[in-house]
Design a protein around this motif. Structure first.
Motif, PDB file in Angstrom:
ATOM      1  N   GLU A   1       0.822  -1.224   0.000  1.00  0.00           N
ATOM      2  CA  GLU A   1       0.000   0.000   0.000  1.00  0.00           C
ATOM      3  C   GLU A   1       0.851   1.268   0.000  1.00  0.00           C
ATOM      4  N   TYR A   2       1.809   1.352   0.908  1.00  0.00           N
ATOM      5  CA  TYR A   2       2.598   2.577   1.027  1.00  0.00           C
ATOM      6  C   TYR A   2       3.344   2.888  -0.263  1.00  0.00           C
ATOM      7  N   ILE A   3       4.045   1.927  -0.794  1.00  0.00           N
ATOM      8  CA  ILE A   3       4.846   2.177  -1.997  1.00  0.00           C
ATOM      9  C   ILE A   3       3.952   2.477  -3.207  1.00  0.00           C
ATOM     10  N   LEU A   4       2.814   1.789  -3.311  1.00  0.00           N
ATOM     11  CA  LEU A   4       1.901   2.042  -4.432  1.00  0.00           C
ATOM     12  C   LEU A   4       1.272   3.428  -4.323  1.00  0.00           C
ATOM     13  N   HIS A   5       0.706   3.725  -3.167  1.00  0.00           N
ATOM     14  CA  HIS A   5      -0.074   4.949  -3.004  1.00  0.00           C
ATOM     15  C   HIS A   5       0.781   6.196  -2.831  1.00  0.00           C
ATOM     16  N   HIS A   6       1.903   6.079  -2.131  1.00  0.00           N
ATOM     17  CA  HIS A   6       2.681   7.268  -1.787  1.00  0.00           C
ATOM     18  C   HIS A   6       3.927   7.488  -2.636  1.00  0.00           C
ATOM     19  N   ILE A   7       4.352   6.480  -3.384  1.00  0.00           N
ATOM     20  CA  ILE A   7       5.591   6.643  -4.154  1.00  0.00           C
ATOM     21  C   ILE A   7       5.358   6.446  -5.656  1.00  0.00           C
ATOM     22  N   ILE A   8       4.915   5.279  -6.052  1.00  0.00           N
ATOM     23  CA  ILE A   8       4.829   4.967  -7.481  1.00  0.00           C
ATOM     24  C   ILE A   8       3.803   5.834  -8.203  1.00  0.00           C
ATOM     25  N   PHE A   9       2.574   5.855  -7.720  1.00  0.00           N
ATOM     26  CA  PHE A   9       1.536   6.554  -8.466  1.00  0.00           C
ATOM     27  C   PHE A   9       1.646   8.077  -8.434  1.00  0.00           C
ATOM     28  N   PRO A  10       2.043   8.700  -7.317  1.00  0.00           N
ATOM     29  CA  PRO A  10       2.289  10.148  -7.395  1.00  0.00           C
ATOM     30  C   PRO A  10       3.433  10.485  -8.354  1.00  0.00           C
ATOM     31  N   THR A  11       4.453   9.636  -8.376  1.00  0.00           N
ATOM     32  CA  THR A  11       5.574   9.861  -9.290  1.00  0.00           C
ATOM     33  C   THR A  11       5.100   9.825 -10.741  1.00  0.00           C
ATOM     34  N   ILE A  12       4.219   8.890 -11.049  1.00  0.00           N
ATOM     35  CA  ILE A  12       3.708   8.785 -12.415  1.00  0.00           C
ATOM     36  C   ILE A  12       2.895  10.025 -12.787  1.00  0.00           C
ATOM     37  N   ILE A  13       1.966  10.432 -11.921  1.00  0.00           N
ATOM     38  CA  ILE A  13       1.110  11.585 -12.236  1.00  0.00           C
ATOM     39  C   ILE A  13       1.929  12.867 -12.333  1.00  0.00           C
ATOM     40  N   TYR A  14       2.746  13.145 -11.320  1.00  0.00           N
ATOM     41  CA  TYR A  14       3.524  14.382 -11.354  1.00  0.00           C
ATOM     42  C   TYR A  14       4.616  14.339 -12.410  1.00  0.00           C
ATOM     43  N   GLY A  15       5.140  13.165 -12.695  1.00  0.00           N
ATOM     44  CA  GLY A  15       6.089  13.025 -13.794  1.00  0.00           C
ATOM     45  C   GLY A  15       5.439  13.359 -15.128  1.00  0.00           C
ATOM     46  N   MET A  16       4.215  12.885 -15.309  1.00  0.00           N
ATOM     47  CA  MET A  16       3.476  13.184 -16.539  1.00  0.00           C
ATOM     48  C   MET A  16       3.221  14.687 -16.657  1.00  0.00           C
ATOM     49  N   VAL A  17       2.814  15.319 -15.563  1.00  0.00           N
ATOM     50  CA  VAL A  17       2.579  16.766 -15.575  1.00  0.00           C
ATOM     51  C   VAL A  17       3.867  17.495 -15.928  1.00  0.00           C
ATOM     52  N   PHE A  18       4.961  17.099 -15.340  1.00  0.00           N
ATOM     53  CA  PHE A  18       6.248  17.727 -15.635  1.00  0.00           C
ATOM     54  C   PHE A  18       6.620  17.587 -17.113  1.00  0.00           C
ATOM     55  N   LEU A  19       6.446  16.385 -17.658  1.00  0.00           N
ATOM     56  CA  LEU A  19       6.761  16.173 -19.080  1.00  0.00           C
ATOM     57  C   LEU A  19       5.852  17.018 -19.981  1.00  0.00           C
ATOM     58  N   LEU A  20       4.586  17.116 -19.637  1.00  0.00           N
ATOM     59  CA  LEU A  20       3.677  17.983 -20.412  1.00  0.00           C
ATOM     60  C   LEU A  20       4.130  19.436 -20.326  1.00  0.00           C
ATOM     61  N   TRP A  21       4.535  19.891 -19.151  1.00  0.00           N
ATOM     62  CA  TRP A  21       5.037  21.260 -19.009  1.00  0.00           C
ATOM     63  C   TRP A  21       6.257  21.485 -19.885  1.00  0.00           C
ATOM     64  N   MET A  22       7.194  20.533 -19.862  1.00  0.00           N
ATOM     65  CA  MET A  22       8.406  20.693 -20.659  1.00  0.00           C
ATOM     66  C   MET A  22       8.079  20.728 -22.155  1.00  0.00           C
ATOM     67  N   PHE A  23       7.153  19.890 -22.562  1.00  0.00           N
ATOM     68  CA  PHE A  23       6.715  19.895 -23.960  1.00  0.00           C
ATOM     69  C   PHE A  23       6.109  21.249 -24.310  1.00  0.00           C
ATOM     70  N   TRP A  24       5.291  21.782 -23.417  1.00  0.00           N
ATOM     71  CA  TRP A  24       4.658  23.082 -23.632  1.00  0.00           C
ATOM     72  C   TRP A  24       5.711  24.187 -23.786  1.00  0.00           C
ATOM     73  N   VAL A  25       6.661  24.212 -22.892  1.00  0.00           N
ATOM     74  CA  VAL A  25       7.693  25.244 -22.917  1.00  0.00           C
ATOM     75  C   VAL A  25       8.527  25.154 -24.187  1.00  0.00           C
TER      76      VAL A  25
END
Length: 175
Positions: free
Chosen positions: A145-169
């Protein structure tokens, strides 16, 4: 002082625009949330119902019900309680941050609106799939639970947002 302001005009403009847009969008969202005293908001309910439908397509018996004492939705997979879907799970806060950055890092109006919309749809779908995989993962592997909910999935979502931002810039913003 004036020389410094002129020197960093574009950076200061970005920061000012970012904070103004973020405050306005957060305020509007807070007004929306104030209509749901003690109950889950409609967007959270929609995300919970979509999660239920998607997990069901994978052959699991899924139920989503409003929590008895909290403004959340309980997620049950094969009658086992695996977690709560709370307001923070509906991706709106992440979308506010994403849209704020896109607006603050200005491009032309058409590109800004289209990119903000397309990126928001991508983030919403990724978040929905995150909850689906998390629900199934918590059912099958509750010890992670901890690794799935607090590490892996937030990393995926915020990583995706970061990549979209970089693409935008790189591709669309005015430099």
């Amino acid at each position: 002082m004036l020389e410094s302001i002129l020197r960093y005009k574009s950076a200061l403009g970005f920061v000012l625009k970012f904070f103004v847009v973020y405050i306005v969008l957060t305020f509007v969202y807070s007004l929306y949330l104030s209509n749901f005293d003690g109950e889950p908001d409609d967007i959270t309910r929609i995300v919970a119902n979509q999660t239920e439908a998607i997990i069901d397509t994978f052959g699991y018996s899924t139920t989503v019900v409003q929590h008895e004492t909290e403004p959340t939705m309980k997620l049950l997979v094969n009658e086992a309680y695996v977690g709560r879907i709370v307001e923070g799970c509906n991706s709106i806060s992440v979308l506010i941050l994403f849209i704020t950055f896109v607006i603050a890092f200005t491009g032309n109006l058409k590109n800004t609106l289209l990119f903000a919309l397309a990126g928001s749809v991508c983030i919403y779908i990724a978040n929905l799939l995150r909850i689906v995989v998390l629900g199934i993962g918590l059912y099958r592997f509750p010890e992670y639970e901890y690794i799935l909910h607090h590490i892996i999935f937030p990393t995926i979502i915020y990583g995706m947002v970061f990549l979209l931002w970089m693409f935008w810039v790189k591709k669309f913003s005015k430099k």
